[in-house]
Design a protein around this motif. Structure first.
Motif, PDB file in Angstrom:
ATOM      1  N   SER A 115      -1.347  -9.466  47.482  1.00 19.51           N
ATOM      2  CA  SER A 115      -0.409  -8.282  47.638  1.00 19.51           C
ATOM      3  C   SER A 115       0.557  -8.913  48.643  1.00 19.51           C
ATOM      4  CB  SER A 115      -1.171  -7.007  48.350  1.00 19.51           C
ATOM      5  OG  SER A 115      -1.938  -6.380  47.293  1.00 19.51           O
ATOM      6  N   LEU A 116       0.017  -9.644  49.666  1.00 18.93           N
ATOM      7  CA  LEU A 116       1.053 -10.221  50.571  1.00 18.93           C
ATOM      8  C   LEU A 116       2.136 -11.392  49.892  1.00 18.93           C
ATOM      9  CD1 LEU A 116      -1.327 -11.106  53.533  1.00 18.93           C
ATOM     10  CD2 LEU A 116       0.380  -9.331  53.637  1.00 18.93           C
ATOM     11  N   VAL A 117       1.419 -12.080  48.889  1.00 13.01           N
ATOM     12  CA  VAL A 117       2.180 -12.864  48.177  1.00 13.01           C
ATOM     13  C   VAL A 117       3.408 -12.201  47.383  1.00 13.01           C
ATOM     14  CG1 VAL A 117       2.363 -14.651  46.084  1.00 13.01           C
ATOM     15  CG2 VAL A 117       0.575 -14.417  47.973  1.00 13.01           C
ATOM     16  N   ASP A 118       2.829 -10.910  46.766  1.00 14.44           N
ATOM     17  CA  ASP A 118       3.898 -10.196  45.961  1.00 14.44           C
ATOM     18  C   ASP A 118       4.885  -9.492  46.679  1.00 14.44           C
ATOM     19  OD1 ASP A 118       2.260 -10.561  43.550  1.00 14.44           O
ATOM     20  OD2 ASP A 118       1.066  -8.882  43.736  1.00 14.44           O
ATOM     21  N   LEU A 143       7.474 -12.058  47.486  1.00 12.14           N
ATOM     22  CA  LEU A 143       8.016 -12.679  46.061  1.00 12.14           C
ATOM     23  C   LEU A 143       8.997 -11.094  45.666  1.00 12.14           C
ATOM     24  CD1 LEU A 143       5.378 -13.972  43.910  1.00 12.14           C
ATOM     25  CD2 LEU A 143       7.380 -15.090  44.558  1.00 12.14           C
ATOM     26  N   GLY A 144       9.086 -10.106  46.162  1.00 15.68           N
ATOM     27  CA  GLY A 144       9.559  -8.855  45.913  1.00 15.68           C
ATOM     28  C   GLY A 144       9.136  -8.233  44.931  1.00 15.68           C
ATOM     29  N   TYR A 195       7.418 -11.515  57.609  1.00 17.85           N
ATOM     30  CA  TYR A 195       8.378 -10.962  56.636  1.00 17.85           C
ATOM     31  C   TYR A 195       9.336 -10.686  57.215  1.00 17.85           C
ATOM     32  CZ  TYR A 195      10.043  -7.992  52.696  1.00 17.85           C
ATOM     33  OH  TYR A 195      10.461  -7.284  51.870  1.00 17.85           O
ATOM     34  N   ASN A 196       9.279  -9.456  58.346  1.00 18.53           N
ATOM     35  CA  ASN A 196      10.452  -8.862  58.833  1.00 18.53           C
ATOM     36  C   ASN A 196      11.436  -9.546  59.867  1.00 18.53           C
ATOM     37  OD1 ASN A 196      10.864  -5.762  58.298  1.00 18.53           O
ATOM     38  ND2 ASN A 196       8.539  -6.007  58.365  1.00 18.53           N
TER      39      ASN A 196
END
Length: 303
Positions: free
Chosen positions: A212-215, A218-219, A254-255
């Motif tokens: 889910s982190l990869v997703d 990837l947006g 990510y942020n």
């Protein structure tokens, strides 16, 4: 009558001012909540009584038993790992250094020492430690991860990519290996990094929650969707705390990449609050906070 009207007008203005202030505060709180999502607070991992007793046993053996240098080095290294697991980093680093002096060909001790140098931003010493680890044992896979991390934080992402790629090839189903490779590649070329991440996504273990982190990167899913999924498949409190440590670190990264430095700092603080000291994500969350503070100071100087 005029004075009464004046008083009434003043009261009305004060009331409207308070009302507008309350609305603004409420709006800010709502915006902050929407940005951070529905956060789960981790229950910090308590210091393990078992680890404390093990440390005491190692101390007793090291003080009393007749040991060869190799045996003493191994016990000191194991004690250092226990110190690390309960957050006693200075004692851990001292033990790793002592273990190497007693047994100079201990690859795992060089690796552990290199991690501490990276956390302290002593990058030259970190590179030397990881190089020594791999010289002794070229198959010591986590030295590739940790040297890659040191190179990344040391401002050499182009070299870090090579180590992360080597580490990923040893287990291409592991989402964490893919994420670290992407983090370094993004510093060199973001478009190419996203293409490589999408390609790697196909080979990942679908049962590993970290996909889910990869997703997210990837947006394919939103930050809130990720946060809402963190309880899925969790069977106990320790498992949840471990997952939150990882999730909040990568949400911080990510942020930070999006320029949301305040939100990133909050996520890094949440990762630290889990007390999962031995996790890579916990180790480097504090370094990320230091870098954010340094960046903020630099911006103030420029202004």
């Amino acid at each position: 009558m005029d004075s009464l009207n004046t008083v009434s007008r003043i009261c009305l203005l004060l009331f409207l001012s308070c009302l507008l202030g309350a609305c603004t505060s409420s709006q800010r709180a709502t915006e902050s909540a929407s940005q951070m999502g529905n956060l789960l607070l981790a229950e910090p991992v308590p210091m393990s009584p078992r680890s404390q007793l093990a440390i005491a046993r190692y101390n007793h053996i090291l003080a009393q038993a007749p040991l060869s240098n190799e045996e003493r080095a191994e016990l000191i290294y194991q004690r250092g790992m226990l110190y690390d697991s309960v957050g006693l980093s200075a004692l851990a680093q001292f033990d790793f250094d002592q273990a190497i002096k007693l047994k100079p060909d201990m690859a795992e001790a060089y690796n552990s020492l290199g991690i501490h140098y990276t956390q302290q931003m002593e990058f030259i010493l970190a590179y030397e430690a990881f190089d020594s680890s791999l010289d002794i044992n070229p198959d010591y896979e986590f030295a590739f991860l940790n040297r890659g991390i040191a190179l990344y934080y040391g401002g050499r992402p182009d070299l870090a990519i090579n180590d992360f790629s080597e580490f990923k090839q040893l287990d291409e189903r592991d989402p964490y290996r893919v994420i670290w490779q992407y983090i370094a590649q993004r510093e060199v070329n973001e478009a190419d990094a996203l293409i490589a991440l999408a390609d790697s996504r196909r080979d990942l273990d679908p049962n590993n929650w970290a996909i889910s982190l990869v997703d997210l990167y990837l947006g394919k899913i939103t930050e809130n969707q990720l946060l809402n999924s963190l309880l899925e498949g969790v069977s106990n409190q320790r498992q949840l705390t471990d997952r939150l440590c990882e999730a909040y670190f990568y949400l911080g990264k990510y942020n930070s990449a999006l320029g949301h430095q305040g939100i990133a700092a909050n996520y890094f603080k949440l990762a630290i609050s889990t007390n999962v000291f031995e996790f890579v994500e916990h180790r480097y969350a504090r370094l990320e906070l230091d870098l954010l503070r340094e960046e903020a100071r630099e911006q103030k100087r420029v202004q």
